[in-house]
Motif scaffolding. Structure first.
Motif, mmCIF file in Angstrom:
data_model
loop_
_atom_site.group_PDB
_atom_site.id
_atom_site.type_symbol
_atom_site.label_atom_id
_atom_site.label_comp_id
_atom_site.label_asym_id
_atom_site.label_seq_id
_atom_site.Cartn_x
_atom_site.Cartn_y
_atom_site.Cartn_z
ATOM 1 N N ARG A 94 3.297 -1.545 -3.046
ATOM 2 C CA ARG A 94 3.262 -2.033 -1.894
ATOM 3 C C ARG A 94 4.150 -2.819 -1.778
ATOM 4 O O ARG A 94 4.369 -3.765 -1.261
ATOM 5 N N LEU A 95 4.391 -3.375 -3.755
ATOM 6 C CA LEU A 95 5.428 -4.121 -3.762
ATOM 7 C C LEU A 95 6.701 -4.459 -3.072
ATOM 8 O O LEU A 95 7.172 -5.253 -3.297
ATOM 9 N N GLY A 101 4.905 2.018 6.503
ATOM 10 C CA GLY A 101 4.209 1.195 7.541
ATOM 11 C C GLY A 101 2.825 0.529 7.136
ATOM 12 O O GLY A 101 1.635 0.412 8.443
ATOM 13 N N VAL A 102 2.871 -0.352 5.450
ATOM 14 C CA VAL A 102 1.632 -0.771 5.228
ATOM 15 C C VAL A 102 1.737 -2.329 5.018
ATOM 16 O O VAL A 102 3.401 -2.410 5.111
ATOM 17 N N GLU A 103 1.515 -2.703 5.045
ATOM 18 C CA GLU A 103 0.962 -5.057 4.448
ATOM 19 C C GLU A 103 1.485 -4.564 2.583
ATOM 20 O O GLU A 103 1.478 -3.989 2.026
ATOM 21 N N PRO A 104 2.961 -5.830 3.063
ATOM 22 C CA PRO A 104 2.829 -5.410 1.863
ATOM 23 C C PRO A 104 2.500 -6.346 0.408
ATOM 24 O O PRO A 104 0.961 -7.214 0.497
ATOM 25 N N VAL A 105 2.245 -6.416 -0.633
ATOM 26 C CA VAL A 105 1.700 -6.859 -1.624
ATOM 27 C C VAL A 105 2.575 -8.153 -1.730
ATOM 28 O O VAL A 105 4.064 -7.846 -2.634
ATOM 29 N N ILE A 107 -5.389 10.019 -7.258
ATOM 30 C CA ILE A 107 -4.661 10.088 -6.241
ATOM 31 C C ILE A 107 -4.142 9.159 -5.722
ATOM 32 O O ILE A 107 -4.691 7.934 -5.493
ATOM 33 N N ASP A 108 -2.178 9.654 -5.141
ATOM 34 C CA ASP A 108 -2.122 8.387 -4.565
ATOM 35 C C ASP A 108 -2.805 8.167 -2.576
ATOM 36 O O ASP A 108 -2.390 8.954 -2.538
ATOM 37 N N ILE A 109 -3.446 7.126 -2.349
ATOM 38 C CA ILE A 109 -3.580 7.190 -1.239
ATOM 39 C C ILE A 109 -1.948 6.559 0.026
ATOM 40 O O ILE A 109 -1.703 6.943 0.852
ATOM 41 N N ASP A 110 -1.328 5.811 -0.480
ATOM 42 C CA ASP A 110 -0.412 4.766 -0.410
ATOM 43 C C ASP A 110 0.502 6.051 -0.369
ATOM 44 O O ASP A 110 0.854 6.153 -2.116
ATOM 45 N N ASP A 111 1.244 6.754 0.452
ATOM 46 C CA ASP A 111 2.181 7.375 0.648
ATOM 47 C C ASP A 111 3.245 7.590 1.929
ATOM 48 O O ASP A 111 3.336 6.517 2.628
ATOM 49 N N VAL A 112 4.440 7.590 1.637
ATOM 50 C CA VAL A 112 5.178 7.637 3.271
ATOM 51 C C VAL A 112 4.578 8.809 4.358
ATOM 52 O O VAL A 112 3.283 9.206 4.246
ATOM 53 N N PRO A 113 4.974 8.372 5.932
ATOM 54 C CA PRO A 113 3.272 8.238 6.809
ATOM 55 C C PRO A 113 3.364 10.396 7.377
ATOM 56 O O PRO A 113 2.558 10.731 7.920
ATOM 57 N N TRP A 114 4.914 10.363 7.006
ATOM 58 C CA TRP A 114 4.719 12.539 6.859
ATOM 59 C C TRP A 114 4.495 13.485 5.437
ATOM 60 O O TRP A 114 4.306 14.620 5.975
ATOM 61 N N LYS A 115 3.461 12.510 4.480
ATOM 62 C CA LYS A 115 2.741 13.556 4.189
ATOM 63 C C LYS A 115 2.355 14.846 4.391
ATOM 64 O O LYS A 115 1.807 15.822 3.511
#
Length: 391
Positions: A128-129, A136-140, A344-352
């Motif tokens: 998120r940095l 498509g998420v809020e940045p940190v 597991i990576d939850i944050d990822d590209v929307p088409w994963k």
């Protein structure tokens, strides 16, 4: 049954590339594996193709014999990309064999030992940095953002999260990664009071948001020398870490760090095979052995876990890739008795999710081990083609 074709597929995954190996038999069975050449393994596809040429026309089911043969012909250059290539081939052959038998892959290894796997949310805040827009998420951008993110992880039902080192005292903020030549600190890999304060502030923010019961894991990667790892371990003792993760090729040095750390130490995600893991076990260098299934192959990974067991060491998979890798790692976790927790990576590209026919199922922070034959999913080739790799 004979191997008829070996193919490679690649797709855009935002800030890296997802890569897949497809092995097709003469009777139409298809075996899949996921591998990765975005992080120091450029050219791995070519090695897989070269090794795979000699397999055309062979029966894919004697996986152990094929892996032993491929290891023997690369014996003078062990580890590294040769091991990764053998692992990619082996994992795809296991998918073929399990499908031929109509069983999940973990059944080939006597499993499942369990059908639910506790997960930790990996790279929490890290992507998120710089990649928030692609996801498509809020940045940190601040410690307050980490408080909110920690709260979000808890509300999603996860009981553990892993993060990296963030520097919010810079503009723009960045992730501290001198071990990979990213940002200041390379090549000395030293630490100082400001860096230690930044780490403490980050952990305090996550603890505030996630609550006292959240397991917090801190990944230090290759970013320090032995002296620095000891300093960080002492600095973070008040935050009750689930584990401190360290990458090191020095088993005695890592044991020294562990003897001075007030929390469990996890390590070894960058090692290949039992020969490289063995001195770390002998030196009691870590509390948790991290095993990369795409790098080692599931057969060798299970053997590594079996070697760890007499040393009373539990294992966790290194899994920051796509969904097929997650399923491959899930079968590893399901097959071994000495399982700790799964990454597991939850944050990822929307088409994963689109890239596989059956994405992993997560309930209350646990992954449900798939029961379908093979890995439990195939690669969606139409979705792969819809997201070509950017030149």
């Amino acid at each position: 049954m004979k191997i008829a074709r070996i193919e490679n597929l690649h797709c855009d995954a935002g800030w890296r590339v997802f890569s897949f190996l497809k092995i097709t038999t003469d009777d139409g069975l298809v075996g899949w594996s996921e591998y990765n050449e975005s992080y120091g393994s450029h050219g791995l596809t070519g090695i897989i193709r070269k090794l795979g040429e000699r397999l055309i026309g062979q029966d894919p089911r004697p996986v152990e014999r094929i892996s032993a043969t491929l290891y023997a012909i690369t014996r003078q250059a062990p580890g590294g990309m040769n091991s990764q290539a053998i692992a990619a081939i082996e994992n795809a052959l296991l998918d073929v064999k399990a499908k031929a038998l109509g069983v999940p892959v973990c059944a080939l290894f006597g499993g499942p030992v369990r059908d639910r796997l506790q997960l930790y949310w990996s790279h929490c805040g890290s992507y998120r940095l710089n990649q928030a827009e692609k996801m498509g998420v809020e940045p940190v951008r601040s410690l307050d953002d980490l408080v909110k993110l920690g709260r979000h992880v808890r509300e999603r039902g996860f009981a553990a999260l892993k993060t990296n080192i963030f520097r919010f005292d810079a503009n723009p903020p960045y992730m501290h990664q001198p071990g990979f030549t990213r940002g200041p600190g390379f090549p000395e890999l030293n630490t100082d009071a400001r860096l230690l304060a930044a780490i403490r502030d980050e952990l305090a923010a996550f603890r505030q948001g996630a609550g006292p019961d959240m397991g917090i894991l801190l990944d230090l990667n290759f970013n320090f020398k032995t002296e620095g790892y000891v300093k960080v371990a002492r600095a973070v003792e008040p935050y009750d870490l689930f584990w401190l993760e360290i990458d090191s090729y020095d088993p005695e040095g890592l044991a020294y760090i562990r003897s001075r750390a007030g929390m469990p130490i996890a390590s070894c995600e960058s090692l290949f095979g039992r020969r490289q893991f063995w001195p770390f076990f002998e030196n009691r260098s870590m509390d948790v052995a991290i095993v990369d299934v795409p790098w080692n192959g599931l057969t060798e990974s299970v053997k590594i876990a079996a070697m760890a067991d007499p040393y009373e060491i539990n294992c966790a998979p290194h899994n920051f890739y796509g969904h097929l890798s997650t399923l491959m790692s899930a079968h590893f976790c399901a097959a071994i008795p000495n399982f700790r927790i799964m990454e597991i990576d939850i944050d990822d590209v929307p088409w994963k999710d689109d890239l596989v026919t059956h994405p992993p199922v997560i309930e209350d922070g646990h992954l449900l081990v798939p029961t379908r034959p093979g890995w439990g999913a195939d690669v969606n080739e139409d979705a792969i083609r819809a997201h070509p790799v950017k030149s």
